[in-house]
Design an enzyme around this catalytic site. Structure first.
Site, PDB file in Angstrom:
ATOM      1  CG  ASP A 139      64.387  71.072  89.246  1.00  0.00           C
ATOM      2  OD1 ASP A 139      63.365  71.534  88.717  1.00  0.00           O
ATOM      3  OD2 ASP A 139      64.471  69.892  89.642  1.00  0.00           O
ATOM      4  CB  VAL A 182      69.156  66.110  82.170  1.00  0.00           C
ATOM      5  CG1 VAL A 182      67.910  66.337  81.320  1.00  0.00           C
ATOM      6  CG2 VAL A 182      69.450  67.358  83.012  1.00  0.00           C
TER       7      VAL A 182
HETATM    8  P1  IMP Z   1      67.105  73.129  92.762  1.00  0.00           P
HETATM    9  O1  IMP Z   1      67.488  73.508  94.158  1.00  0.00           O
HETATM   10  O2  IMP Z   1      65.792  72.384  92.725  1.00  0.00           O
HETATM   11  O3  IMP Z   1      67.099  74.310  91.795  1.00  0.00           O
HETATM   12  O4  IMP Z   1      68.137  72.063  92.256  1.00  0.00           O
HETATM   13  C1  IMP Z   1      69.433  72.438  91.993  1.00  0.00           C
HETATM   14  C2  IMP Z   1      70.412  71.298  92.159  1.00  0.00           C
HETATM   15  O5  IMP Z   1      69.790  70.009  92.083  1.00  0.00           O
HETATM   16  C3  IMP Z   1      71.414  71.345  91.041  1.00  0.00           C
HETATM   17  O6  IMP Z   1      72.548  72.101  91.395  1.00  0.00           O
HETATM   18  C4  IMP Z   1      71.736  69.877  90.794  1.00  0.00           C
HETATM   19  O7  IMP Z   1      72.815  69.458  91.607  1.00  0.00           O
HETATM   20  C5  IMP Z   1      70.486  69.151  91.210  1.00  0.00           C
HETATM   21  N1  IMP Z   1      69.628  68.830  90.044  1.00  0.00           N
HETATM   22  C6  IMP Z   1      68.488  69.443  89.673  1.00  0.00           C
HETATM   23  N2  IMP Z   1      67.984  68.905  88.557  1.00  0.00           N
HETATM   24  C7  IMP Z   1      68.847  67.930  88.192  1.00  0.00           C
HETATM   25  C8  IMP Z   1      68.881  66.998  87.079  1.00  0.00           C
HETATM   26  O8  IMP Z   1      68.028  66.966  86.192  1.00  0.00           O
HETATM   27  N3  IMP Z   1      69.945  66.151  87.056  1.00  0.00           N
HETATM   28  C9  IMP Z   1      70.934  66.152  88.007  1.00  0.00           C
HETATM   29  N4  IMP Z   1      70.946  67.000  89.043  1.00  0.00           N
HETATM   30  C10 IMP Z   1      69.895  67.883  89.149  1.00  0.00           C
END
Ligand code: IMP
Ligand code: MG
Length: 189
Positions: free
Chosen positions: A115, A165
């Site tokens: 994300d 999601v």
């Molecule tokens: P980031 O650090 O913002 O890239 O988020 C990564 C982590 O957040 C992922 O490994 C997921 O565990 C969680 N995450 C991000 N987006 C979602 C989503 O749409 N649904 C569920 N978990 C999410």
């Protein structure tokens, strides 16, 4: 890829909180097979160590590893980035570290979704410091829009809209990981 395969909606027990199907079970299955074939080809001379990021990557890891026709090794890390919230805090905590040495290993991180990219950025630095021969990423989902941290992802399953999601390993408060498809989460009506 037909992203809006809402016709194959089958999870009746969760229907009240789910929006549309973002990636159907068949689309996931087919794409995972393609990724496995590509990894088999790319790593033919140097079977990788697959590092799954718990808990979200459990479904993806379990399916992906069975499509790779090489003597891969598998290990897991657990990180916590969100707590119970659905927005990233940017704070990553290592909850469970690896059991194996990374020195001169070809490491492939298996992630559920990228994300903001903060979690992966942290993991890359953390694991990269242990002198692996190579360090690459296989992410099932990449959220469209600007990643806050620049990422070069060697393998991506699907690019999806920035909506939250659930399913196929992805949760809200530990629920809905056991869905076979990936859905937008709408919440209790
Ligand atoms: P980031 O650090 O913002 O890239 O988020 C990564 C982590 O957040 C992922 O490994 C997921 O565990 C969680 N995450 C991000 N987006 C979602 C989503 O749409 N649904 C569920 N978990 C999410
Ligand atoms: Mg999560």
């Amino acid at each position: 890829m037909d992203r809006h395969s809402s016709h194959d909606f089958s999870a009746k027990w969760a229907r009240g909180v789910l929006g549309e199907v973002v990636v159907s079970a068949k689309e996931v299955h087919d794409r995972v097979g393609e990724l496995g074939a590509q990894i088999t080809q790319d790593y033919a001379t140097r079977p990788p160590l697959l590092v799954g990021v718990l808990k979200g990557a459990i479904n993806f890891m379990a399916d992906l590893m069975r499509t790779i026709e090489l003597p891969v090794e598998v290990d897991f890390m657990a990180v916590s980035s969100y707590g119970a919230a659905t927005k990233t805090s940017g704070v990553v905590r290592i909850v469970k570290d690896l059991d194996v040495d990374l020195l001169d290993r070809d490491v492939l991180i298996v992630e559920d979704v990228v994300d903001s990219g903060l979690t992966l950025n942290y993991l890359r630095q953390y694991l990269g410091a242990r002198s692996p021969a190579s360090l690459e990423v296989c992410a099932l989902l990449l959220k469209e829009g600007e990643q806050r941290v620049e990422q070069s992802l060697k393998y991506v399953g699907f690019s999806i809209p920035a909506d939250f999601v659930v399913g196929y390993g992805l949760d809200v408060n530990e629920r809905y990981r056991n869905l076979d498809a990936i859905y937008t989460y709408v919440g209790e009506a």
